[in-house]
Design an enzyme around this catalytic site. Sequence first.
Site, mmCIF file in Angstrom:
data_model
loop_
_atom_site.group_PDB
_atom_site.id
_atom_site.type_symbol
_atom_site.label_atom_id
_atom_site.label_comp_id
_atom_site.label_asym_id
_atom_site.label_seq_id
_atom_site.Cartn_x
_atom_site.Cartn_y
_atom_site.Cartn_z
ATOM 1 N N ASP A 30 0.849 -1.191 0.000
ATOM 2 C CA ASP A 30 0.000 0.000 0.000
ATOM 3 C C ASP A 30 0.881 1.236 0.000
ATOM 4 O O ASP A 30 1.932 1.257 0.643
ATOM 5 C CB ASP A 30 -0.935 0.010 1.213
ATOM 6 C CG ASP A 30 -2.156 0.886 0.990
ATOM 7 O OD1 ASP A 30 -1.995 2.126 0.958
ATOM 8 O OD2 ASP A 30 -3.262 0.348 0.833
ATOM 9 N N PHE A 156 -16.144 -12.628 -3.604
ATOM 10 C CA PHE A 156 -17.553 -12.660 -3.216
ATOM 11 C C PHE A 156 -17.630 -12.498 -1.690
ATOM 12 O O PHE A 156 -18.186 -13.342 -0.981
ATOM 13 C CB PHE A 156 -18.210 -13.957 -3.668
ATOM 14 C CG PHE A 156 -18.175 -14.160 -5.157
ATOM 15 C CD1 PHE A 156 -19.126 -13.581 -5.981
ATOM 16 C CD2 PHE A 156 -17.172 -14.908 -5.753
ATOM 17 C CE1 PHE A 156 -19.088 -13.744 -7.354
ATOM 18 C CE2 PHE A 156 -17.121 -15.090 -7.123
ATOM 19 C CZ PHE A 156 -18.078 -14.507 -7.927
ATOM 20 N N GLU A 159 -19.095 -7.686 3.561
ATOM 21 C CA GLU A 159 -18.523 -6.975 4.702
ATOM 22 C C GLU A 159 -19.186 -7.445 5.993
ATOM 23 O O GLU A 159 -20.398 -7.594 6.070
ATOM 24 C CB GLU A 159 -18.705 -5.465 4.528
ATOM 25 C CG GLU A 159 -17.837 -4.894 3.426
ATOM 26 C CD GLU A 159 -17.937 -3.386 3.330
ATOM 27 O OE1 GLU A 159 -18.058 -2.727 4.375
ATOM 28 O OE2 GLU A 159 -17.907 -2.871 2.200
ATOM 29 N N TYR A 267 -33.057 -11.741 0.667
ATOM 30 C CA TYR A 267 -33.019 -10.637 -0.295
ATOM 31 C C TYR A 267 -34.417 -10.255 -0.776
ATOM 32 O O TYR A 267 -34.572 -9.296 -1.529
ATOM 33 C CB TYR A 267 -32.128 -10.999 -1.484
ATOM 34 C CG TYR A 267 -30.665 -11.066 -1.116
ATOM 35 C CD1 TYR A 267 -29.826 -9.988 -1.334
ATOM 36 C CD2 TYR A 267 -30.122 -12.207 -0.524
ATOM 37 C CE1 TYR A 267 -28.482 -10.034 -0.983
ATOM 38 C CE2 TYR A 267 -28.790 -12.268 -0.166
ATOM 39 C CZ TYR A 267 -27.967 -11.179 -0.398
ATOM 40 O OH TYR A 267 -26.643 -11.223 -0.041
ATOM 41 N N LEU A 268 -35.419 -11.012 -0.344
ATOM 42 C CA LEU A 268 -36.810 -10.692 -0.686
ATOM 43 C C LEU A 268 -37.537 -9.999 0.460
ATOM 44 O O LEU A 268 -38.705 -9.650 0.325
ATOM 45 C CB LEU A 268 -37.566 -11.977 -1.060
ATOM 46 C CG LEU A 268 -37.099 -12.698 -2.334
ATOM 47 C CD1 LEU A 268 -37.870 -14.000 -2.505
ATOM 48 C CD2 LEU A 268 -37.279 -11.818 -3.554
ATOM 49 N N GLY A 271 -37.227 -3.530 2.587
ATOM 50 C CA GLY A 271 -36.465 -2.643 3.456
ATOM 51 C C GLY A 271 -36.227 -1.303 2.782
ATOM 52 O O GLY A 271 -36.875 -0.975 1.775
ATOM 53 N N CYS A 278 -20.571 -2.434 -2.987
ATOM 54 C CA CYS A 278 -20.672 -3.322 -4.147
ATOM 55 C C CYS A 278 -21.927 -3.108 -4.994
ATOM 56 O O CYS A 278 -21.836 -2.700 -6.150
ATOM 57 C CB CYS A 278 -20.606 -4.776 -3.685
ATOM 58 S SG CYS A 278 -19.003 -5.250 -3.004
#
Length: 447
Positions: A30, A156, A159, A267-268, A271, A278
């Site tokens: 870095d 994949f 976080e 995911y359904l 919200g 991402c």
Amino acid sequence: MKLSVIGTGYVGLVSGVCLASKGHDVVCVDVNEEKVRLINDKIPPIHEEGLPELLRSVLDERKFRATSNLNEALDFCEAVIIAVGTPTVDGKIDLTYLVQAARQIGAYLKSTNKFLSVIVKSTVLPTTTDVVVRQAITDACGGNISQFGLGMNPEFLREGNAISDFNFPDRIVLGFEDSKTREVLSKIYEPWHVDKVYVNTRTAEMIKYANNCLLALQISAANELANLAATLGGIDFMDVFRGVTLDKRWNPVRTDGYRTEPEILTYLVPGPGFGGSCFPKDVQAIRTQGQDNGLPMEILEGVLSVNEKQPEQVTKILEAHFGNLKGKNILLLGLAFKPETDDVRESASIRISEGLLAQNTNLVAHDPIATENFIKFSGVQTSAIRFIHDWRAEVANADAIVVATRWEEYKALPGLKVAGKVVFDTRRLLSPRDFPNSTYFSIGRRV
């Protein structure tokens, strides 16, 4: 193997530490000297569950170190992994850091006879590795294309779950443009006994974008239907959700008679929309690439449009209830885009707070670890927000409590003095049954 990783963000540092924990010798690079110092002092510059312990372990075992000297790292390694940031600017992916890293690798190769496999782990659009990266290295190394190979190994990582996701993946995608790099990739991931998908680099790049776009599509589709359910009234979308997901194509029945309850069903759940580093940038980037190639990308346009407006549901529903939000005391619980991270990029709480401030509310906010980042990076007029450490003590003063992030500690809310108050549970962390003497709101519910 001896590996170098360029970049010490979520992807670079987690990848480097996890690869070292599997027995590889890893150097992370870095340009930020302070980050390098912190890492070598066993202090991760990012918040990630399990990272401090794993970093300490691989440093103690001398399997891992950080440096700001790229040429030293390239002298050391058999393969180099590029894991620099690829942000989206005005809807387009910015490859500045990636091209810079590729050119530096090319300049190094010009001064040596060494062969290097260059593996891109940054999220990049199809044609980036085999065209953009190849050209940058070729130009900088003087045109000797026999000195390097190209690979693409998308991540994949979620976080908050990145260490677990890296060490226990459900599949590993290995893109390559030459046989030497295919062998290198096989050797790197030899310790992992999971499905490995060997493809060319363009396909590997597309797999990552397709994966995130399809997940984002589920979120926006569910939210749009939930908004309609709330508008019509007499419907709780979670009842709809349950009825839909009992279809065995969504939720297969096991041989013992129980349902598999796959994680993808989450995911359904409606919200305030998706955020983070991402989904928003990836959908925008692939949408723009399609448009640049003459495709309208209408579905992805819709995904982004629904998501952009979704946080407005909070202010809209509260305004309909109170009539006028001016002077109302609102307690916002959660600033990170998801729990177990301090990342506030594209967090729904940004737009929720902007909407509440625009209505002249008295806004008080809490997050276990993300408050500092929210103040620094959200772009919100944070001077108008009062940030607190003890959210429980603030409940008594609130007219409405908005749960915006699924932190476990907020499950204590029903045990506090919330009678007569409005509880807006945007993440369905709790249940209407938890608040018999309160007004309970959530996305997709008006009964």
